[in-house]
Design a protein around this motif. Structure first.
Motif, PDB file in Angstrom:
ATOM      1  N   VAL A   1      -3.711 113.165 132.758  1.00  0.00           N
ATOM      2  CA  VAL A   1      -4.532 114.139 132.218  1.00  0.00           C
ATOM      3  C   VAL A   1      -3.247 115.257 132.628  1.00  0.00           C
ATOM      4  CG1 VAL A   1      -6.115 115.972 134.109  1.00  0.00           C
ATOM      5  CG2 VAL A   1      -7.227 113.478 132.921  1.00  0.00           C
ATOM      6  N   ALA A   2      -2.947 116.125 133.108  1.00  0.00           N
ATOM      7  CA  ALA A   2      -1.782 117.019 133.457  1.00  0.00           C
ATOM      8  C   ALA A   2      -2.097 117.174 135.195  1.00  0.00           C
ATOM      9  CB  ALA A   2      -1.629 118.689 132.996  1.00  0.00           C
TER      10      ALA A   2
ATOM     11  N   ASP B   1     -10.917 120.214 137.279  1.00  0.00           N
ATOM     12  CA  ASP B   1     -11.129 120.836 135.814  1.00  0.00           C
ATOM     13  C   ASP B   1     -11.631 119.258 135.035  1.00  0.00           C
ATOM     14  OD1 ASP B   1     -11.123 123.295 136.698  1.00  0.00           O
ATOM     15  OD2 ASP B   1      -9.764 123.976 134.788  1.00  0.00           O
ATOM     16  N   ALA B   2     -10.560 118.529 135.283  1.00  0.00           N
ATOM     17  CA  ALA B   2     -11.147 117.331 134.678  1.00  0.00           C
ATOM     18  C   ALA B   2     -12.222 116.258 135.474  1.00  0.00           C
ATOM     19  CB  ALA B   2     -10.297 116.285 134.181  1.00  0.00           C
TER      20      ALA B   2
ATOM     21  N   GLN C   1      -7.640 110.954 130.082  1.00  0.00           N
ATOM     22  CA  GLN C   1      -8.532 112.019 129.230  1.00  0.00           C
ATOM     23  C   GLN C   1      -8.421 111.562 127.600  1.00  0.00           C
ATOM     24  OE1 GLN C   1      -7.303 116.343 129.719  1.00  0.00           O
ATOM     25  NE2 GLN C   1      -5.328 115.751 128.624  1.00  0.00           N
ATOM     26  N   VAL C   2     -10.104 111.884 127.248  1.00  0.00           N
ATOM     27  CA  VAL C   2      -9.852 111.718 125.677  1.00  0.00           C
ATOM     28  C   VAL C   2     -10.897 113.176 126.262  1.00  0.00           C
ATOM     29  CG1 VAL C   2      -9.920 109.192 125.784  1.00  0.00           C
ATOM     30  CG2 VAL C   2     -12.377 110.315 126.153  1.00  0.00           C
ATOM     31  N   ALA C   3     -10.906 113.031 124.458  1.00  0.00           N
ATOM     32  CA  ALA C   3     -12.184 114.550 124.091  1.00  0.00           C
ATOM     33  C   ALA C   3     -13.111 114.020 122.859  1.00  0.00           C
ATOM     34  CB  ALA C   3     -11.861 115.636 123.370  1.00  0.00           C
ATOM     35  N   ILE C   4     -13.913 113.984 122.946  1.00  0.00           N
ATOM     36  CA  ILE C   4     -15.112 113.233 122.411  1.00  0.00           C
ATOM     37  C   ILE C   4     -16.065 114.506 121.458  1.00  0.00           C
ATOM     38  CG2 ILE C   4     -15.469 111.525 123.971  1.00  0.00           C
ATOM     39  CD1 ILE C   4     -18.204 112.503 125.536  1.00  0.00           C
ATOM     40  N   TRP C   5     -16.105 114.107 119.830  1.00  0.00           N
ATOM     41  CA  TRP C   5     -17.658 114.983 119.421  1.00  0.00           C
ATOM     42  C   TRP C   5     -18.024 113.851 118.771  1.00  0.00           C
ATOM     43  CZ3 TRP C   5     -12.089 115.132 119.323  1.00  0.00           C
ATOM     44  CH2 TRP C   5     -11.218 115.192 118.210  1.00  0.00           C
TER      45      TRP C   5
ATOM     46  N   VAL D   1     -12.936 114.463 128.502  1.00  0.00           N
ATOM     47  CA  VAL D   1     -13.465 113.386 129.532  1.00  0.00           C
ATOM     48  C   VAL D   1     -12.818 113.249 130.241  1.00  0.00           C
ATOM     49  CG1 VAL D   1     -14.991 112.048 129.652  1.00  0.00           C
ATOM     50  CG2 VAL D   1     -16.010 113.181 128.411  1.00  0.00           C
ATOM     51  N   ALA D   2     -12.932 113.038 131.643  1.00  0.00           N
ATOM     52  CA  ALA D   2     -11.286 112.377 132.211  1.00  0.00           C
ATOM     53  C   ALA D   2     -11.872 110.891 132.653  1.00  0.00           C
ATOM     54  CB  ALA D   2     -11.722 112.790 133.474  1.00  0.00           C
ATOM     55  N   ILE D   3     -11.067 109.931 132.724  1.00  0.00           N
ATOM     56  CA  ILE D   3     -11.658 109.016 132.789  1.00  0.00           C
ATOM     57  C   ILE D   3     -10.166 107.890 133.666  1.00  0.00           C
ATOM     58  CG2 ILE D   3     -13.573 107.900 131.084  1.00  0.00           C
ATOM     59  CD1 ILE D   3     -10.780 106.808 129.446  1.00  0.00           C
ATOM     60  N   PRO D   4     -10.641 106.956 134.515  1.00  0.00           N
ATOM     61  CA  PRO D   4      -9.450 106.149 134.940  1.00  0.00           C
ATOM     62  C   PRO D   4      -8.678 105.812 133.745  1.00  0.00           C
ATOM     63  CG  PRO D   4     -11.505 105.237 135.738  1.00  0.00           C
ATOM     64  CD  PRO D   4     -11.680 106.304 135.197  1.00  0.00           C
ATOM     65  N   PHE D   5      -7.568 104.837 134.227  1.00  0.00           N
ATOM     66  CA  PHE D   5      -6.322 104.067 133.149  1.00  0.00           C
ATOM     67  C   PHE D   5      -7.378 102.679 133.256  1.00  0.00           C
ATOM     68  CE2 PHE D   5      -3.512 107.381 133.156  1.00  0.00           C
ATOM     69  CZ  PHE D   5      -3.408 107.333 131.813  1.00  0.00           C
ATOM     70  N   PRO D   6      -7.162 102.055 132.361  1.00  0.00           N
ATOM     71  CA  PRO D   6      -8.269 101.320 131.958  1.00  0.00           C
ATOM     72  C   PRO D   6      -8.015  99.670 132.653  1.00  0.00           C
ATOM     73  CG  PRO D   6      -7.897 101.096 129.794  1.00  0.00           C
ATOM     74  CD  PRO D   6      -7.191 102.482 131.095  1.00  0.00           C
TER      75      PRO D   6
END
Length: 179
Positions: free
Chosen positions: A58-59, A65-66, A91-95, A126-131
């Motif tokens: 995520v920039a 926003d994220a 971040q990822v995008a889902i659809w 969708v923002a997520i923390p790094f795993p």
């Protein structure tokens, strides 16, 4: 003189054969290059060359926003370090693939689990923390829920035809200064 006529006739007989072989070779090479270009395009370009699915960062300017997509219970804990440039967010995008029923999924990244998201035809970021700790550059994300035709935009995109439970994927990223 008759020998020159025979040689000229023999040369004339070879020319069409050589042209046919050259044309066939050009056609084969062109076909292989065209097939490669089609596969390259269908896989989304250069990620076809990537061995490991890659998470995006995520920039810094997009963190606020994220963060709206994060679980509210852990959002503050994740956003503050990201804004301080100490622990970035991924971040990822889902659809869903158009024409499929979609469904509802959650993304597990390390100990974090996202809120549920309903898949739509339009991509949702969708923002997520790094795993795993950011400097390691690798980890595992999981998608949980019930869905058909889910797409998760890592690079290359992760297509999940049918999900009834959970599935996992090893991912990588390039640890770098996020700010």
């Amino acid at each position: 003189m008759s020998e020159q006529i025979r040689n000229a006739g023999a040369e004339a007989g070879k020319a069409p054969s050589r042209k046919r072989r050259t044309g066939l070779l050009v056609g084969l090479v062109g076909g292989v290059l065209t097939a490669g270009a089609v596969l390259f395009t269908l896989n989304g370009g250069a990620p076809l060359l990537t061995k490991n699915p890659t998470l995006a960062l995520v920039a810094p300017a997009e963190i606020s926003d994220a963060s709206k997509t994060l679980d509210p219970a852990s959002s503050d804990q994740l956003v503050a370090p990201a804004k301080e440039c100490s622990v970035p967010l991924a971040q990822v995008a889902i659809w869903k693939i158009p024409g499929t029923s979609g469904g509802t999924i959650r993304i597990r990244s390390g100990n974090y689990i996202s809120p549920p998201f309903n898949l739509t035809d339009a991509p949702q970021r969708v923002a997520i923390p790094f795993p795993a700790p950011y400097p390691t550059g690798r980890g595992v994300i999981s998608v949980e829920g019930a869905a058909n035709g889910a797409v998760i935009s890592i690079s290359p995109a992760w297509h999940i035809d049918s999900l009834g439970g959970s599935t996992s994927l090893d991912v990588v990223w390039t640890p770098d200064k996020p700010c």
